[in-house]
Motif scaffolding. Structure first.
Motif, PDB file in Angstrom:
ATOM      1  N   ALA A  57     -27.922  -8.955  -4.808  1.00 20.86           N
ATOM      2  CA  ALA A  57     -27.542  -9.662  -3.581  1.00 20.86           C
ATOM      3  C   ALA A  57     -26.617 -10.838  -3.866  1.00 20.86           C
ATOM      4  O   ALA A  57     -25.860 -11.260  -2.991  1.00 20.86           O
ATOM      5  N   LEU A  58     -26.667 -11.361  -5.089  1.00 21.16           N
ATOM      6  CA  LEU A  58     -25.768 -12.454  -5.440  1.00 21.16           C
ATOM      7  C   LEU A  58     -24.308 -12.042  -5.362  1.00 21.16           C
ATOM      8  O   LEU A  58     -23.427 -12.881  -5.167  1.00 21.16           O
ATOM      9  N   LEU A  59     -24.038 -10.757  -5.527  1.00 18.18           N
ATOM     10  CA  LEU A  59     -22.663 -10.262  -5.462  1.00 18.18           C
ATOM     11  C   LEU A  59     -22.237  -9.875  -4.055  1.00 18.18           C
ATOM     12  O   LEU A  59     -21.064  -9.625  -3.813  1.00 18.18           O
ATOM     13  N   GLY A  60     -23.191  -9.818  -3.130  1.00 25.87           N
ATOM     14  CA  GLY A  60     -22.898  -9.420  -1.758  1.00 25.87           C
ATOM     15  C   GLY A  60     -22.250 -10.530  -0.956  1.00 25.87           C
ATOM     16  O   GLY A  60     -22.065 -11.653  -1.421  1.00 25.87           O
ATOM     17  N   PRO A  61     -21.906 -10.223   0.290  1.00 26.82           N
ATOM     18  CA  PRO A  61     -21.197 -11.195   1.121  1.00 26.82           C
ATOM     19  C   PRO A  61     -22.005 -12.434   1.500  1.00 26.82           C
ATOM     20  O   PRO A  61     -21.432 -13.479   1.772  1.00 26.82           O
ATOM     21  N   ALA A  62     -23.324 -12.358   1.494  1.00 25.83           N
ATOM     22  CA  ALA A  62     -24.126 -13.527   1.880  1.00 25.83           C
ATOM     23  C   ALA A  62     -24.039 -14.635   0.835  1.00 25.83           C
ATOM     24  O   ALA A  62     -24.014 -15.814   1.179  1.00 25.83           O
ATOM     25  N   TYR A  63     -23.987 -14.289  -0.434  1.00 24.97           N
ATOM     26  CA  TYR A  63     -23.957 -15.288  -1.506  1.00 24.97           C
ATOM     27  C   TYR A  63     -22.620 -15.347  -2.218  1.00 24.97           C
ATOM     28  O   TYR A  63     -22.155 -16.412  -2.571  1.00 24.97           O
ATOM     29  N   ASP A  64     -22.022 -14.191  -2.482  1.00 24.30           N
ATOM     30  CA  ASP A  64     -20.723 -14.096  -3.126  1.00 24.30           C
ATOM     31  C   ASP A  64     -20.624 -15.049  -4.319  1.00 24.30           C
ATOM     32  O   ASP A  64     -19.826 -15.980  -4.343  1.00 24.30           O
ATOM     33  N   ALA A  65     -21.469 -14.832  -5.316  1.00 25.81           N
ATOM     34  CA  ALA A  65     -21.577 -15.733  -6.461  1.00 25.81           C
ATOM     35  C   ALA A  65     -20.267 -15.893  -7.223  1.00 25.81           C
ATOM     36  O   ALA A  65     -20.061 -16.919  -7.871  1.00 25.81           O
ATOM     37  N   GLU A  66     -19.378 -14.930  -7.125  1.00 26.92           N
ATOM     38  CA  GLU A  66     -18.115 -15.041  -7.847  1.00 26.92           C
ATOM     39  C   GLU A  66     -17.275 -16.206  -7.351  1.00 26.92           C
ATOM     40  O   GLU A  66     -16.523 -16.792  -8.109  1.00 26.92           O
ATOM     41  N   ARG A  67     -17.428 -16.593  -6.098  1.00 24.85           N
ATOM     42  CA  ARG A  67     -16.661 -17.737  -5.584  1.00 24.85           C
ATOM     43  C   ARG A  67     -17.139 -19.042  -6.209  1.00 24.85           C
ATOM     44  O   ARG A  67     -16.438 -20.052  -6.144  1.00 24.85           O
ATOM     45  N   PHE A  68     -18.331 -19.027  -6.806  1.00 26.59           N
ATOM     46  CA  PHE A  68     -18.873 -20.213  -7.458  1.00 26.59           C
ATOM     47  C   PHE A  68     -18.708 -20.165  -8.979  1.00 26.59           C
ATOM     48  O   PHE A  68     -19.292 -20.972  -9.694  1.00 26.59           O
ATOM     49  N   GLY A  69     -17.945 -19.218  -9.473  1.00 22.53           N
ATOM     50  CA  GLY A  69     -17.695 -19.156 -10.910  1.00 22.53           C
ATOM     51  C   GLY A  69     -18.742 -18.385 -11.690  1.00 22.53           C
ATOM     52  O   GLY A  69     -18.925 -18.617 -12.880  1.00 22.53           O
ATOM     53  N   ILE A  70     -19.430 -17.464 -11.042  1.00 24.09           N
ATOM     54  CA  ILE A  70     -20.415 -16.616 -11.708  1.00 24.09           C
ATOM     55  C   ILE A  70     -19.856 -15.205 -11.732  1.00 24.09           C
ATOM     56  O   ILE A  70     -19.580 -14.620 -10.688  1.00 24.09           O
ATOM     57  N   SER A  71     -19.684 -14.653 -12.912  1.00 24.60           N
ATOM     58  CA  SER A  71     -19.228 -13.273 -12.991  1.00 24.60           C
ATOM     59  C   SER A  71     -20.241 -12.468 -13.798  1.00 24.60           C
ATOM     60  O   SER A  71     -20.755 -12.940 -14.813  1.00 24.60           O
ATOM     61  N   PHE A  72     -20.531 -11.288 -13.312  1.00 23.82           N
ATOM     62  CA  PHE A  72     -21.445 -10.386 -14.012  1.00 23.82           C
ATOM     63  C   PHE A  72     -20.602  -9.477 -14.889  1.00 23.82           C
ATOM     64  O   PHE A  72     -19.597  -8.925 -14.447  1.00 23.82           O
ATOM     65  N   VAL A  73     -21.009  -9.351 -16.145  1.00 26.00           N
ATOM     66  CA  VAL A  73     -20.233  -8.580 -17.112  1.00 26.00           C
ATOM     67  C   VAL A  73     -21.024  -7.358 -17.561  1.00 26.00           C
ATOM     68  O   VAL A  73     -22.249  -7.307 -17.427  1.00 26.00           O
TER      69      VAL A  73
END
Length: 171
Positions: A57-73
């Motif tokens: 869910a962190l990657l979904g539109p509600a949280y969009d963690a990538e906009r905060f500098g979190i990338s899943f590798v």
């Protein structure tokens, strides 16, 4: 061996203002520490799938963690942080140790959920090697089953606060 700390869970509601506040603080610390995004690798060490949808869910539109500098590798060789869910099964113990060994230094481990701490319904089973901290050094434990996405973001922020605090004190 590192001593993990447990992030106490305050009643966080995943409203837009809370997510933005936590995310912006996380982004500032990530940029300060890494000068880039923080790379996260996820391992399910034997959970019953309660934590993985919350991480997804962190990657979904509600949280969009990538906009905060979190990338899943997709490789531990590119990861700064290892998120581990579930108790470590006998079959996953050596794999988890190998993943940790493959990560470049500095590296941090977050045990997500009660199962990762050796609690929960699977604790004591013949098929369980034990908690994550019995296999790799854990820096942060996030309790709950499941641990909600907003709490994972807050945990990442708390971890970076700890890391930056240690870095400022020691260097």
């Amino acid at each position: 061996m590192r001593q993990p700390f447990t992030k106490p869970i305050a009643p966080l509601e995943p409203d837009d203002a809370t997510t933005e506040e936590i995310g912006r603080a996380l982004q500032a610390r990530t940029r300060h520490l890494f000068g880039r995004s923080m790379a996260v690798f996820v391992v399910d060490a034997g959970s019953f799938d309660a934590g993985l949808p919350e991480i997804d869910a962190l990657l979904g539109p509600a949280y969009d963690a990538e906009r905060f500098g979190i990338s899943f590798v997709n490789s531990p060789r590119h990861a700064d942080v290892l998120l581990v869910t579930g108790p470590v099964t006998s079959n996953m113990a050596s794999a988890l140790a190998a993943v940790f060994a493959a990560m470049p230094d500095p590296k941090w481990v977050i045990a997500v959920g009660d199962g990762a701490a050796g609690k929960g319904g699977l604790a004591g089973s013949y098929a369980i090697s034990g908690p994550v901290s019995g296999i790799v050094p854990v820096d942060l434990h996030l309790p709950g089953e499941p641990t909600r996405p907003i709490e994972i973001l807050a945990g990442l922020r708390a971890l970076l606060r700890q890391v930056l605090g240690r870095k400022l004190v020691t260097g």
